[in-house]
Design an enzyme around this catalytic site. Structure first.
Site, PDB file in Angstrom:
ATOM      1  N   LYS A 246       7.196  -8.006   7.568  1.00  0.00           N
ATOM      2  CA  LYS A 246       8.164  -8.078   6.472  1.00  0.00           C
ATOM      3  C   LYS A 246       9.537  -7.758   7.051  1.00  0.00           C
ATOM      4  CE  LYS A 246       4.687  -6.083   3.337  1.00  0.00           C
ATOM      5  NZ  LYS A 246       4.270  -4.889   2.574  1.00  0.00           N
TER       6      LYS A 246
ATOM      7  N   LEU B  81       0.814  -1.223   0.000  1.00  0.00           N
ATOM      8  CA  LEU B  81       0.000   0.000   0.000  1.00  0.00           C
ATOM      9  C   LEU B  81       0.852   1.281   0.000  1.00  0.00           C
ATOM     10  CD1 LEU B  81      -2.830   1.379   0.313  1.00  0.00           C
ATOM     11  CD2 LEU B  81      -2.432   1.281   2.773  1.00  0.00           C
TER      12      LEU B  81
ATOM     13  N   GLU C 294       6.248  -3.742  -4.703  1.00  0.00           N
ATOM     14  CA  GLU C 294       6.777  -3.263  -3.420  1.00  0.00           C
ATOM     15  C   GLU C 294       7.706  -2.063  -3.591  1.00  0.00           C
ATOM     16  OE1 GLU C 294       7.204  -3.168  -0.298  1.00  0.00           O
ATOM     17  OE2 GLU C 294       5.869  -4.709   0.435  1.00  0.00           O
TER      18      GLU C 294
ATOM     19  N   ALA D 288       1.823  -3.925   5.683  1.00  0.00           N
ATOM     20  CA  ALA D 288       2.116  -4.054   7.110  1.00  0.00           C
ATOM     21  C   ALA D 288       1.279  -3.094   7.946  1.00  0.00           C
ATOM     22  CB  ALA D 288       3.594  -3.765   7.356  1.00  0.00           C
TER      23      ALA D 288
ATOM     24  N   THR E  13       1.795   7.688   0.720  1.00  0.00           N
ATOM     25  CA  THR E  13       1.789   7.888   2.181  1.00  0.00           C
ATOM     26  C   THR E  13       3.159   7.675   2.808  1.00  0.00           C
ATOM     27  OG1 THR E  13       0.977   5.643   2.230  1.00  0.00           O
ATOM     28  CG2 THR E  13      -0.634   7.377   2.707  1.00  0.00           C
TER      29      THR E  13
HETATM   30  C1  G6P Z   1       3.935   0.164   5.977  1.00  0.00           C
HETATM   31  C2  G6P Z   1       4.868   1.339   5.903  1.00  0.00           C
HETATM   32  C3  G6P Z   1       5.692   1.450   7.173  1.00  0.00           C
HETATM   33  C4  G6P Z   1       4.804   1.418   8.395  1.00  0.00           C
HETATM   34  C5  G6P Z   1       3.993   0.131   8.418  1.00  0.00           C
HETATM   35  C6  G6P Z   1       3.042   0.077   9.602  1.00  0.00           C
HETATM   36  O1  G6P Z   1       4.633  -0.994   5.737  1.00  0.00           O
HETATM   37  O2  G6P Z   1       5.734   1.223   4.806  1.00  0.00           O
HETATM   38  O3  G6P Z   1       6.407   2.663   7.116  1.00  0.00           O
HETATM   39  O4  G6P Z   1       5.560   1.505   9.574  1.00  0.00           O
HETATM   40  O5  G6P Z   1       3.237   0.055   7.219  1.00  0.00           O
HETATM   41  O6  G6P Z   1       2.039   1.012   9.386  1.00  0.00           O
HETATM   42  P1  G6P Z   1       1.049   1.570  10.463  1.00  0.00           P
HETATM   43  O7  G6P Z   1       0.133   2.458   9.642  1.00  0.00           O
HETATM   44  O8  G6P Z   1       0.297   0.424  11.055  1.00  0.00           O
HETATM   45  O9  G6P Z   1       1.824   2.300  11.479  1.00  0.00           O
HETATM   46 MG    MG Z   2       5.492   0.346   1.096  1.00  0.00          MG
END
Ligand code: G6P
Ligand code: MG
Length: 218
Positions: free
Chosen positions: A144, A9, A168, A114, A16
């Site tokens: 991951k 995402l 990715e 994640a 983001t």
């Molecule tokens: C994605 C982003 C990370 C982030 C993780 C957890 O993988 O690339 O930078 O820490 O999600 O996201 P969250 O929104 O649950 O903090």
């Molecule tokens: Mg990413």
């Protein structure tokens, strides 16, 4: 021929990654810890808990469990304040084109992120309905570069892992896809994502011919 197409995402579907960066940088700097773009690459795709662990480690700081929890909450509310006003215009270039093409070709599509905020973000940019399966930070126990998130996505799509393709933007995510025995496609810079099977700057560089070849590849 059916393949499973799995999309990360943050930094792949929506822009983001920059908000995660801003929120972590603020938190680190408030703690008196320097935070560079290079360090940020190592946090991409990494869970919230592990990201904070790394930052504290870089700063040589140890804190109580309670304080750790407070910092995690702080980072997340700061992050959420950035995405509050998010709209469809923050979908990254040519993502809708690729999703529509794959859908028209009856290819199963999943999200493998994640983030615990994934569903919220997909709804904000009106892409929630575009996925046949959504696997996010609320569905996994191993972050991951562990392949768990992508393996669950493949299972939900009813496609064998070696028939899946992963998009990715993070090193950890590319490693996870490779460990899952999936085709890994890096979205970003070759010098960062060199472990991926293919690297493109963004989806505008991915042609319909390339996608067609992926679908038809044995
Ligand atoms: C994605 C982003 C990370 C982030 C993780 C957890 O993988 O690339 O930078 O820490 O999600 O996201 P969250 O929104 O649950 O903090
Ligand atoms: Mg990413």
């Amino acid at each position: 021929n059916k393949r499973g197409f799995i999309f990360d995402l943050d930094g792949v579907i929506v822009d983001t990654a920059k908000y995660h960066f801003l929120a972590w940088k603020k938190l680190a700097n408030d703690l008196g810890i320097d935070f560079t773009e290079h360090q940020n690459e190592q946090l991409k795709g990494v869970s919230r808990v592990q990201s904070l662990e790394k930052i504290l480690d870089w700063g040589g700081i140890s804190i109580s469990e309670l304080e750790f929890q407070n910092l995690m909450d702080k980072k997340n509310s700061d992050y959420l304040s950035h995405i509050e006003t998010m709209k469809e215009d923050e979908i990254l270039v040519d993502v809708p084109k690729v999703l529509t093409f794959l859908k028209n070709k009856q290819q199963p599509i999943a999200l493998g992120s994640a983030s615990k905020n994934a569903r919220k973000i997909l709804k904000k940019v009106a892409l929630y309905e575009s996925f046949d399966a959504i696997v996010d930070g609320t569905n996994v126990s191993k972050a991951k570069p562990d392949p768990e998130v992508f393996l669950i996505a493949a299972k939900e799509l009813h496609i064998a892992p070696n028939q899946c393709v992963v998009f990715e933007d993070s090193i950890a995510g590319v490693q996870a896809a490779n460990k899952a025995d999936m085709i890994s496609i890096g979205i970003g810079e070759q010098d960062v994502l060199g472990e991926a099977d293919f690297v493109f700057k963004d989806f505008s560089e991915i042609s319909i011919e390339f996608l067609t070849q992926l679908i038809n590849k044995q």
